[in-house]
Design a protein around this motif. Structure first.
Motif, PDB file in Angstrom:
ATOM      1  N   GLU A 287       0.788  -1.161   0.253  1.00 12.21           N
ATOM      2  CA  GLU A 287      -0.306  -0.152   0.137  1.00 12.21           C
ATOM      3  C   GLU A 287       0.973   1.130   0.115  1.00 12.21           C
ATOM      4  O   GLU A 287       0.720   2.173  -0.694  1.00 12.21           O
ATOM      5  CB  GLU A 287      -0.850  -0.103   1.128  1.00 12.21           C
ATOM      6  CG  GLU A 287      -1.645   1.257   1.420  1.00 12.21           C
ATOM      7  CD  GLU A 287      -2.505   1.144   2.494  1.00 12.21           C
ATOM      8  OE1 GLU A 287      -3.951   1.317   2.422  1.00 12.21           O
ATOM      9  OE2 GLU A 287      -2.226   1.003   3.582  1.00 12.21           O
TER      10      GLU A 287
ATOM     11  N   ASP B 264      -9.220   2.369  -2.941  1.00 13.09           N
ATOM     12  CA  ASP B 264      -9.206   2.290  -1.554  1.00 13.09           C
ATOM     13  C   ASP B 264      -9.382   3.704  -0.900  1.00 13.09           C
ATOM     14  O   ASP B 264      -9.799   3.606   0.235  1.00 13.09           O
ATOM     15  CB  ASP B 264      -7.503   1.997  -1.250  1.00 13.09           C
ATOM     16  CG  ASP B 264      -7.131   0.540  -1.761  1.00 13.09           C
ATOM     17  OD1 ASP B 264      -8.081  -0.236  -1.935  1.00 13.09           O
ATOM     18  OD2 ASP B 264      -6.084   0.109  -1.586  1.00 13.09           O
ATOM     19  N   GLU B 265      -8.971   4.658  -1.444  1.00 13.14           N
ATOM     20  CA  GLU B 265      -9.462   5.825  -0.655  1.00 13.14           C
ATOM     21  C   GLU B 265     -11.030   6.080  -0.655  1.00 13.14           C
ATOM     22  O   GLU B 265     -11.426   6.571   0.419  1.00 13.14           O
ATOM     23  CB  GLU B 265      -8.927   7.199  -1.698  1.00 13.14           C
ATOM     24  CG  GLU B 265      -7.447   7.392  -1.318  1.00 13.14           C
ATOM     25  CD  GLU B 265      -6.973   8.356  -2.132  1.00 13.14           C
ATOM     26  OE1 GLU B 265      -5.891   8.953  -2.013  1.00 13.14           O
ATOM     27  OE2 GLU B 265      -7.604   8.746  -3.379  1.00 13.14           O
TER      28      GLU B 265
ATOM     29  N   ASP C 261     -12.048   3.750   2.278  1.00  7.48           N
ATOM     30  CA  ASP C 261     -11.818   4.348   3.534  1.00  7.48           C
ATOM     31  C   ASP C 261     -12.783   5.435   3.766  1.00  7.48           C
ATOM     32  O   ASP C 261     -13.147   5.722   5.016  1.00  7.48           O
ATOM     33  CB  ASP C 261     -10.345   4.962   3.487  1.00  7.48           C
ATOM     34  CG  ASP C 261      -9.260   4.080   3.358  1.00  7.48           C
ATOM     35  OD1 ASP C 261      -9.381   2.995   3.874  1.00  7.48           O
ATOM     36  OD2 ASP C 261      -8.305   4.446   3.340  1.00  7.48           O
TER      37      ASP C 261
ATOM     38  N   HIS D  88     -15.927   3.893   4.942  1.00  5.01           N
ATOM     39  CA  HIS D  88     -15.840   3.241   6.198  1.00  5.01           C
ATOM     40  C   HIS D  88     -16.292   3.905   7.320  1.00  5.01           C
ATOM     41  O   HIS D  88     -16.783   3.316   8.391  1.00  5.01           O
ATOM     42  CB  HIS D  88     -14.230   2.708   6.431  1.00  5.01           C
ATOM     43  CG  HIS D  88     -13.784   2.277   7.726  1.00  5.01           C
ATOM     44  ND1 HIS D  88     -13.771   1.082   8.209  1.00  5.01           N
ATOM     45  CD2 HIS D  88     -13.328   3.231   8.972  1.00  5.01           C
ATOM     46  CE1 HIS D  88     -13.636   1.119   9.450  1.00  5.01           C
ATOM     47  NE2 HIS D  88     -13.176   2.105   9.862  1.00  5.01           N
ATOM     48  N   GLU D  89     -16.310   5.344   7.135  1.00  8.26           N
ATOM     49  CA  GLU D  89     -16.358   6.121   8.403  1.00  8.26           C
ATOM     50  C   GLU D  89     -17.949   6.446   8.688  1.00  8.26           C
ATOM     51  O   GLU D  89     -18.526   6.287   9.583  1.00  8.26           O
ATOM     52  CB  GLU D  89     -16.071   7.519   7.982  1.00  8.26           C
ATOM     53  CG  GLU D  89     -14.550   7.797   7.927  1.00  8.26           C
ATOM     54  CD  GLU D  89     -13.699   7.246   9.039  1.00  8.26           C
ATOM     55  OE1 GLU D  89     -14.193   7.572  10.010  1.00  8.26           O
ATOM     56  OE2 GLU D  89     -12.676   6.606   8.911  1.00  8.26           O
TER      57      GLU D  89
ATOM     58  N   LYS E 141     -12.123  -0.122   5.863  1.00  7.28           N
ATOM     59  CA  LYS E 141     -10.714   0.471   5.688  1.00  7.28           C
ATOM     60  C   LYS E 141      -9.603  -0.573   5.702  1.00  7.28           C
ATOM     61  O   LYS E 141      -8.577  -0.201   5.141  1.00  7.28           O
ATOM     62  CB  LYS E 141     -10.779   1.373   7.006  1.00  7.28           C
ATOM     63  CG  LYS E 141      -9.452   2.270   7.159  1.00  7.28           C
ATOM     64  CD  LYS E 141      -9.399   3.053   8.091  1.00  7.28           C
ATOM     65  CE  LYS E 141      -8.179   4.082   8.217  1.00  7.28           C
ATOM     66  NZ  LYS E 141      -8.510   4.967   7.135  1.00  7.28           N
ATOM     67  N   LYS E 142     -10.074  -1.640   6.264  1.00  8.49           N
ATOM     68  CA  LYS E 142      -9.141  -2.855   6.217  1.00  8.49           C
ATOM     69  C   LYS E 142      -9.308  -3.689   4.958  1.00  8.49           C
ATOM     70  O   LYS E 142      -8.337  -4.100   4.114  1.00  8.49           O
ATOM     71  CB  LYS E 142      -9.077  -3.550   7.580  1.00  8.49           C
ATOM     72  CG  LYS E 142      -7.936  -4.754   7.361  1.00  8.49           C
ATOM     73  CD  LYS E 142      -7.916  -5.526   8.745  1.00  8.49           C
ATOM     74  CE  LYS E 142      -7.098  -6.962   8.748  1.00  8.49           C
ATOM     75  NZ  LYS E 142      -7.337  -7.544   9.984  1.00  8.49           N
TER      76      LYS E 142
ATOM     77  N   LYS F 261     -11.358  -3.559   2.574  1.00  9.46           N
ATOM     78  CA  LYS F 261     -11.818  -2.781   1.198  1.00  9.46           C
ATOM     79  C   LYS F 261     -12.958  -3.509   0.421  1.00  9.46           C
ATOM     80  O   LYS F 261     -13.170  -3.137  -0.654  1.00  9.46           O
ATOM     81  CB  LYS F 261     -10.384  -2.733   0.144  1.00  9.46           C
ATOM     82  CG  LYS F 261      -9.075  -2.119   0.766  1.00  9.46           C
ATOM     83  CD  LYS F 261      -9.346  -0.925   1.462  1.00  9.46           C
ATOM     84  CE  LYS F 261      -8.033  -0.484   2.019  1.00  9.46           C
ATOM     85  NZ  LYS F 261      -8.104   0.829   3.005  1.00  9.46           N
TER      86      LYS F 261
END
Length: 222
Positions: free
Chosen positions: A51, A165-166, A169, A172-173, A181-182, A184
């Motif tokens: 990553e 991935d962004e 992330d 995920h919030e 976040k882990k 994906k």
């Protein structure tokens, strides 16, 4: 050492996607045209990179590419046209978004870039006749494991992976219990256990087999 060119054309675009096998989130495509003298010792198929290395390469590719583009296709469209068609449509959209029209396109995989070209759906981008004709006019070649053979496809794979991935992330919030976040959005044991416990969200692909056993899924209030 990855190769810089397949066709001999100066404006050769590489294109690839990320997230095809995930249970949640978009499938993300990217297209890149690199200058003929571009090289970087670390650049390879994004799946072979850490990553940290992918995110180190991301701004280098963006700054040095002649042009690049990234497209997300979201779960509602994936569910409607299926994941294979969505993957190809994402790459087609990326080609149309490039600031330079490619003279040739190399595509990771074994499927023609123009398969199911102009597929109609109730969501997402609808191609115009002019866009369809443009895509048809550009010669292209599918290359199995092209992301480990050609620099432009590898660069596209890095952009597709890092942008996706962004995005994962970020969402995920909103739903941290799935730990996107882990994982994906991939079908890890942890992800499937969370689906079993909490049900599905607007980000899940309902056309996918979300659980290995046939269990009734509940929907979270959105």
């Amino acid at each position: 050492m990855l190769l810089s060119n397949f066709s001999g054309f100066v404006l050769e675009s590489g294109t690839d996607e990320a997230g095809r096998g995930c249970l949640a989130g978009p499938v993300t495509a990217a297209a890149v045209i690199l200058p003929h003298d571009f090289t970087h010792a670390l650049l390879n198929d994004s799946k072979q990179l850490s990553e940290k290395t992918r995110f180190l390469l991301k701004p280098i590719i963006e700054e040095q590419a002649l042009t690049h583009s990234v497209t997300h296709l979201y779960p509602d469209e994936i569910d409607e046209i299926n994941i294979l068609n969505a993957s190809m449509k994402g790459m087609q959209e990326c080609i149309l978004k490039l600031s330079h029209t490619p003279e040739f396109i190399i595509v990771d995989g074994n499927r023609s870039l123009n398969s199911k070209l102009g597929l109609k759906s109730n969501c997402g981008k609808q191609f115009s006749l002019e866009e369809i004709e443009l895509l048809k006019s550009i010669p292209h070649q599918s290359i199995i494991k092209g992301d480990s053979k050609f620099l432009s496809i590898a660069a596209a794979s890095v952009l597709a992976k890092t942008y996706r991935d962004e995005y994962m992330d970020m969402i995920h919030e909103e739903f941290p219990m799935y730990n996107w976040k882990k994982n994906k959005g991939y079908p890890t044991i942890e992800h499937r256990e969370a689906i079993k416990k909490y049900g599905t969200t607007k980000y899940h692909r309902m056309s996918f087999r979300l659980l290995p056993e046939q269990l009734k899924l509940d929907f979270l209030d959105l």
